[in-house]
Design a protein around this motif. Structure first.
Motif, mmCIF file in Angstrom:
data_model
loop_
_atom_site.group_PDB
_atom_site.id
_atom_site.type_symbol
_atom_site.label_atom_id
_atom_site.label_comp_id
_atom_site.label_asym_id
_atom_site.label_seq_id
_atom_site.Cartn_x
_atom_site.Cartn_y
_atom_site.Cartn_z
ATOM 1 N N ARG A 267 0.804 -1.228 0.000
ATOM 2 C CA ARG A 267 0.000 0.000 0.000
ATOM 3 C C ARG A 267 0.835 1.275 0.000
ATOM 4 N N PRO A 268 1.889 1.398 0.820
ATOM 5 C CA PRO A 268 2.673 2.644 0.776
ATOM 6 C C PRO A 268 3.361 2.889 -0.556
ATOM 7 N N GLN B 7 1.049 4.664 -3.760
ATOM 8 C CA GLN B 7 0.407 5.969 -3.624
ATOM 9 C C GLN B 7 0.782 6.881 -4.792
ATOM 10 N N ASN C 172 4.511 8.451 -6.259
ATOM 11 C CA ASN C 172 5.698 7.629 -6.037
ATOM 12 C C ASN C 172 6.288 7.154 -7.367
ATOM 13 N N ALA D 30 5.296 10.166 -1.828
ATOM 14 C CA ALA D 30 3.882 10.501 -1.666
ATOM 15 C C ALA D 30 3.585 11.132 -0.317
ATOM 16 N N ALA D 31 4.152 10.586 0.767
ATOM 17 C CA ALA D 31 3.877 11.138 2.101
ATOM 18 C C ALA D 31 4.331 12.589 2.196
ATOM 19 N N MET E 200 1.921 14.833 0.255
ATOM 20 C CA MET E 200 0.640 15.044 0.927
ATOM 21 C C MET E 200 0.773 15.872 2.205
ATOM 22 N N ALA F 165 -1.815 17.321 -2.518
ATOM 23 C CA ALA F 165 -2.823 16.375 -3.014
ATOM 24 C C ALA F 165 -3.490 16.900 -4.282
ATOM 25 N N THR G 215 -3.009 15.107 -8.022
ATOM 26 C CA THR G 215 -4.239 14.682 -8.708
ATOM 27 C C THR G 215 -4.357 15.361 -10.069
#
Length: 248
Positions: free
Chosen positions: A45-46, A49, A52, A78-79, A82, A88, A92
């Motif tokens: 999952r990480p 994102q 990445n 990604a972290a 965000m 974000a 997007t």
């Protein structure tokens, strides 16, 4: 069929209980989809994102099949993306722009531009400059590039401060002065070198207005589309961030 490539995660769509269809913009194979087993697991999952960069091995029995991805993380940004208000929205919107490219059609220059933008996205104004330039590059990649190198009226290459709404060409200060109210401003960061980050808030808004009009005219409206909500959200987030910074 099998290949290995680096790719930037654009999005993920759930498929079944634990799998997902992953969309990448890859360096050599363009925008490409593939199924990832165990995508909802704690290890995967990480990595999956948006924003990445991953190393992807794609396998399928036939080239036209969806195929399977085996994924390893390369740059897990990604972290960090965000963690800022504009992050974000920006990621997007960049993904929405990348989806304008034909699937499985190589666009190495766009991959490099996207990677460069994401690696330099922390500061709101700089991120905005990257997105305006990425929108310009998308226009060029799709065959609707703007000629901002010389004056459409005189051929001059200096003092270019306007853009013609009709031709999409730059116009010099002297040639455009009589019709300035009918021309679009050309912000400095689009007429000077990539390394020159001199701009103000109005320059950013002028840049978004410029690219936004030509994207709508040539790319989005012919497809029955409009600008993504993320684009407006990004512009608003950047405006707020720069306003707060000015008050410090």
């Amino acid at each position: 069929m099998e290949w290995t490539d680096d790719g930037i995660v654009l999005g993920l769509r759930r498929h079944g209980e634990s799998s997902a269809v992953l969309e990448l913009l890859t360096r050599e194979h363009g925008r490409h989809l593939g199924l990832v087993r165990g995508a909802s697991g704690a290890r995967m999952r990480p990595m999956l994102q948006p924003g990445n960069t991953v190393r992807a091995v794609w396998r399928a029995r036939l080239d036209e099949h969806l195929g399977m991805y085996a994924i390893d993380g390369l740059t897990l940004r990604a972290a960090e993306l965000m963690s800022v208000a504009h992050g974000a929205y920006g990621v997007t919107h960049l993904a929405a722009l990348a989806r304008l490219l034909p699937e499985r059609d190589p666009h190495q220059e766009m991959y490099l531009r996207l990677e460069h933008a994401l690696d330099d996205f922390a500061e709101a104004g700089g991120a905005a400059v990257h997105i305006v330039r990425f929108e310009l590059a998308i226009l060029a990649e799709l065959g609707f590039g703007l000629d901002l190198e010389s004056c459409a009226a005189t051929g001059e290459t200096t003092d270019l401060v306007y853009v013609s709404l009709k031709s999409g060409g730059a116009v010099s200060r002297s040639a455009g002065a009589p019709w300035a109210d009918r021309l679009l401003p050309l912000p400095p960061f689009l007429r000077e070198s990539e390394d020159d980050h001199g701009f103000n808030d109005q320059d950013l808004l002028d840049g978004f207005r410029l690219t936004g009009l030509f994207l709508l005219r040539h790319v989005l409206e012919p497809r029955g589309q409009g600008h993504s909500d993320a684009r407006e959200g990004f512009i608003n987030a950047v405006t707020r961030a720069r306003a707060r910074l000015a008050q410090v």
